[in-house]
Design a protein around this motif. Structure first.
Motif, PDB file in Angstrom:
ATOM      1  N   ASP A 154       0.854  -1.185   0.000  1.00 25.26           N
ATOM      2  CA  ASP A 154       0.000   0.000   0.000  1.00 25.26           C
ATOM      3  C   ASP A 154       0.892   1.238   0.000  1.00 25.26           C
ATOM      4  O   ASP A 154       1.577   1.514   0.992  1.00 25.26           O
ATOM      5  N   PRO A 155       0.912   1.991  -1.098  1.00 23.70           N
ATOM      6  CA  PRO A 155       1.788   3.172  -1.145  1.00 23.70           C
ATOM      7  C   PRO A 155       1.407   4.251  -0.148  1.00 23.70           C
ATOM      8  O   PRO A 155       2.183   5.188   0.084  1.00 23.70           O
ATOM      9  N   ASN A 156       0.210   4.169   0.446  1.00 29.82           N
ATOM     10  CA  ASN A 156      -0.197   5.163   1.435  1.00 29.82           C
ATOM     11  C   ASN A 156       0.448   4.924   2.797  1.00 29.82           C
ATOM     12  O   ASN A 156       0.510   5.849   3.616  1.00 29.82           O
ATOM     13  N   THR A 157       0.925   3.719   3.028  1.00 35.41           N
ATOM     14  CA  THR A 157       1.525   3.399   4.324  1.00 35.41           C
ATOM     15  C   THR A 157       2.981   2.978   4.234  1.00 35.41           C
ATOM     16  O   THR A 157       3.649   2.878   5.269  1.00 35.41           O
ATOM     17  N   ALA A 158       3.474   2.726   3.021  1.00 40.05           N
ATOM     18  CA  ALA A 158       4.846   2.222   2.894  1.00 40.05           C
ATOM     19  C   ALA A 158       5.502   2.731   1.616  1.00 40.05           C
ATOM     20  O   ALA A 158       4.816   3.122   0.661  1.00 40.05           O
ATOM     21  N   GLU A 159       6.829   2.730   1.641  1.00 36.59           N
ATOM     22  CA  GLU A 159       7.637   3.090   0.472  1.00 36.59           C
ATOM     23  C   GLU A 159       8.402   1.843   0.029  1.00 36.59           C
ATOM     24  O   GLU A 159       9.073   1.207   0.846  1.00 36.59           O
ATOM     25  N   ALA A 160       8.275   1.504  -1.249  1.00 39.89           N
ATOM     26  CA  ALA A 160       8.982   0.332  -1.777  1.00 39.89           C
ATOM     27  C   ALA A 160      10.409   0.742  -2.121  1.00 39.89           C
ATOM     28  O   ALA A 160      10.638   1.567  -3.002  1.00 39.89           O
TER      29      ALA A 160
END
Length: 206
Positions: A154-160
């Motif tokens: 989820d890009p709203n909670t984490a950075e890949a």
């Protein structure tokens, strides 16, 4: 001769006076009846005027009551907005302080990682105690760690920050590892997690 004319004249005068006395009350009664009939419309007009003034006063009272209610409603809404804004500013400040403490926790985690996994030494135990104490204080402030490993990215909670190839289609776009922990305060992300995400690639056909 001298006596008869006086008697006749007096009798005629008496009869005239009695006739006048009898006719006078009748004339007076006839004059009073039109006066009562004329007074009735005046009373009705006065009654209508008073009723109109009463209705106007009631409408004015209703208008003032509605205006007061609107004023109270606006005042209550302003108070609520002010309370929400104050809480938001406090959350922002709390999040800024928490971010600084989380950086200190990261440093302690790196120190524990450099110890080679040996947590039995007094130094490692001391570092772990400080780290756990800081995390406990943060949790008491309403700050909680975000769970991301094993969940869809989820890009709203984490950075890949990294990618891992997988041949299992069920693991595609799922978080397989956490590089740095993420935290939230209530519904606001104060620090996104840094994660490694799986990427499905079909196996090569022989």
């Amino acid at each position: 001769m001298n006596g008869n004319p006086r008697t006749e004249g007096a009798s005629q005068d008496t009869q005239a006076q009695e006739a006048a006395a009898t006719a006078a009350p009748e004339t007076s009664t006839e004059q009073q009846q039109p006066s009562a009939q004329e007074a009735a419309p005046a009373v009705d007009a006065e009654k209508q005027r008073l009723e109109a003034e009463l209705n106007a006063a009631r409408r004015r009272v209703d208008q003032l009551a509605r205006a007061y209610q609107e004023l109270e409603k606006d005042r209550e809404e302003f108070k609520q907005r002010l309370t929400r804004e104050r809480e938001r500013m406090m959350d922002v400040e709390r999040g800024n302080v928490a971010t600084t403490l989380l950086e200190a926790v990261d440093e302690l985690d790196r120190s524990l990682a450099m110890s080679g996994g040996d947590v039995s030494s007094p130094l490692a135990q001391g570092v772990k105690m400080i780290r756990d104490g800081l995390l406990s204080k943060l949790q008491q402030s309403g700050i909680e760690r975000i769970k991301v490993v094993g969940l869809p990215y989820d890009p709203n909670t984490a950075e890949a920050t990294d990618m891992e190839i997988t041949t299992n289609p069920d693991e595609d776009q799922k978080v397989v590892a956490e590089v740095r922990a993420g935290y939230r305060l209530k519904d606001r992300i104060i620090r996104p997690a840094r994660v490694k995400v799986a990427k499905y690639v079909a196996p090569a056909q022989a």
